[in-house]
Structures are given as structure tokens and as C-alpha cells.
Design an enzyme around this catalytic site. Structure first.
Site, PDB file in Angstrom:
ATOM      1  N   GLU A  41       0.878  -1.167   0.000  1.00 30.12           N
ATOM      2  CA  GLU A  41       0.000   0.000   0.000  1.00 30.12           C
ATOM      3  C   GLU A  41       0.915   1.216   0.000  1.00 30.12           C
ATOM      4  OE1 GLU A  41      -2.813   0.407   3.305  1.00 30.12           O
ATOM      5  OE2 GLU A  41      -2.755   2.574   2.988  1.00 30.12           O
ATOM      6  N   ARG A  45       1.026  10.260   0.242  1.00 27.29           N
ATOM      7  CA  ARG A  45       1.310  11.296   1.243  1.00 27.29           C
ATOM      8  C   ARG A  45       2.490  12.162   0.857  1.00 27.29           C
ATOM      9  NH1 ARG A  45       0.698   7.696   6.847  1.00 27.29           N
ATOM     10  NH2 ARG A  45      -1.106   6.528   6.076  1.00 27.29           N
ATOM     11  N   LYS A 129     -10.764  -1.027   5.996  1.00 28.73           N
ATOM     12  CA  LYS A 129      -9.591  -0.596   6.747  1.00 28.73           C
ATOM     13  C   LYS A 129     -10.084  -0.100   8.104  1.00 28.73           C
ATOM     14  CE  LYS A 129      -5.724   0.571   5.486  1.00 28.73           C
ATOM     15  NZ  LYS A 129      -4.362   0.020   5.710  1.00 28.73           N
TER      16      LYS A 129
HETATM   17  C1  PYR Z   1      -4.179   5.197   4.529  1.00 28.65           C
HETATM   18  O1  PYR Z   1      -3.573   6.255   4.699  1.00 28.65           O
HETATM   19  O2  PYR Z   1      -4.831   4.951   3.525  1.00 28.65           O
HETATM   20  C2  PYR Z   1      -4.125   4.218   5.559  1.00 28.65           C
HETATM   21  O3  PYR Z   1      -4.129   3.057   5.302  1.00 28.65           O
HETATM   22  C3  PYR Z   1      -4.060   4.682   6.908  1.00 28.65           C
END
Ligand code: PYR
Length: 206
Positions: A41, A45, A129
Site C-alpha cells: 500500500e 502522502r 480498513k
Molecule cells: C491510509 O492512509 O490509507 C491508511 O491506510 C491509513
């Protein structure tokens, strides 16, 4: 892989990766793969995120590359265009959900309350999630909601370590966990991909 539920079965630990430099993308993916982890993943960011996804999708096709931190509707298409095979969100709005559905990709939408989880289940989303896991109640919380929400499975993420991971993985409503400890900032800064491979090897056996 066509549903979010399939995503939960790819690995006991889904590495949650933050990259500042797209040049680290391919060596990081190869190190994780060498350690036995077949999924990433890659979080949106940093400015390097989309280019990192693109490189991994092109150069390390054996690993299932997804985009995390999808927090705005436009992120969904950007990630899909970069080659992401799935999407992850830390929380959910209707607009992000619609945009994620529009891509046709499997995705894990984020929830941290019972009502959020119920709303997502109403839209047919049963693999979620759970974020931020530790701060939202952790193992005890997930255990408590397993009774009223037996049809839902979670990927808890946030504050989990290699030591606490087994407690989460022992829960019947946990499919896998998200972990950022496999790709620590210091290892990436030092380009110590051997360290990342070692963390992956340990995590893949959980
Ligand atoms: C996201 O930032 O998508 C996580 O999985 C926390």
C-alpha cells in the site's frame, strides 16, 4: 483479484509505505518481495507517490501495488492511471467512495466507528480498513464489534508493531493488518534495502 475481500488474503501484513524519493520505489518493492510480501500500500502522502506507483507497476509486476491515503475523489483516478491495482482510504466520504467505485478497482475504505462500518456495508463494502487502529480502541474494539457486525472483515492499521500484530491476526474479523514498520524512514534514508527485506521476512511469517 476483484474484491476488497480478496485484498485481505494477500499477506498477513500489508506494508504501508511512505516514499519521499521515487528512486526508492523499485528497490523497496523488490526487497519486500524477496522477504515474501507480495503486496504494497503506497500512500499518497508525498509528491513522489504517484511516480513510485508507476515505477513499481511497470518494473515489479509480481507485487500487487495499491495506493493508500486516497482522501480526495481525484486521487482515485490518478492512482488508477499510475497503475495502482487497488485503493485504500483512511476514512470515507460519499465523493471518495463514488470516485473509487468509478475506477472499477477493488478498494478498502476506512472506518473507525460502528456507524461508519455500517454505512459502508450498506454500499456492499464488507472488507474495511480500521484506522487508526490503536488510537481507536485496537484489539478490544475490534473484538467487541465482531458480535454485532459478523459480516465485516478488517485490515487494522495505525500503531501496530511486529509484537502486537499477532493479537490482531488472532481475531476472526481481521483478514490482515497494515504495517509501516517494514519500511522505516531511517532504512529508506540509508538505502538499507536489506533491512527492509529482513523486516518483510519476519512479517510474512506472522
Ligand atoms: C491510509 O492512509 O490509507 C491508511 O491506510 C491509513
Amino acid at each position: 483479484m476483484t474484491t476488497g475481500a480478496d485484498l485481505l488474503g494477500l499477506s498477513p501484513v500489508m506494508p504501508v509505505v511512505v516514499l519521499d524519493d521515487a528512486a526508492d520505489a523499485v528497490p523497496t518493492a523488490r526487497a519486500l518481495l524477496a522477504g515474501g510480501i507480495g503486496v504494497i500500500e503506497l500512500t499518497l502522502r508525498t509528491p513522489a507517490a504517484l511516480a513510485s506507483i508507476e515505477r513499481i507497476a511497470a518494473e515489479v509486476p509480481e507485487i500487487v501495488i495499491g495506493a493508500g491515503t486516497v482522501t480526495a475523489p481525484e486521487h482515485a483516478k490518478q492512482a488508477a492511471d499510475a497503475g495502482a491495482k487497488f485503493l485504500v482510504t483512511p476514512g470515507c466520504t460519499d465523493a471518495v467512495l463514488d470516485a473509487a467505485f468509478d475506477t472499477g478497482l477493488p478498494f478498502l475504505p476506512g472506518a473507525s466507528t460502528v456507524s461508519e462500518a455500517m454505512r459502508l456495508a450498506e454500499r456492499g463494502l464488507t472488507a474495511l480498513k480500521f484506522f487508526p487502529a490503536e488510537a481507536s480502541g485496537g484489539v478490544a474494539y475490534l473484538k467487541s464489534i465482531g458480535g454485532p457486525l459478523p459480516g465485516l472483515k478488517f485490515c487494522p492499521t495505525g500503531g501496530i508493531t511486529v509484537k502486537t500484530a499477532p493479537d490482531y491476526l488472532a481475531l476472526s474479523n481481521v483478514g490482515c493488518i497494515g504495517g509501516s514498520w517494514l519500511t522505516p524512514k531511517d532504512a529508506l534514508a540509508a538505502k538499507d534495502f536489506g533491512k527492509i527485506e529482513a523486516f518483510a521476512a519476519e512479517a510474512s511469517k506472522l
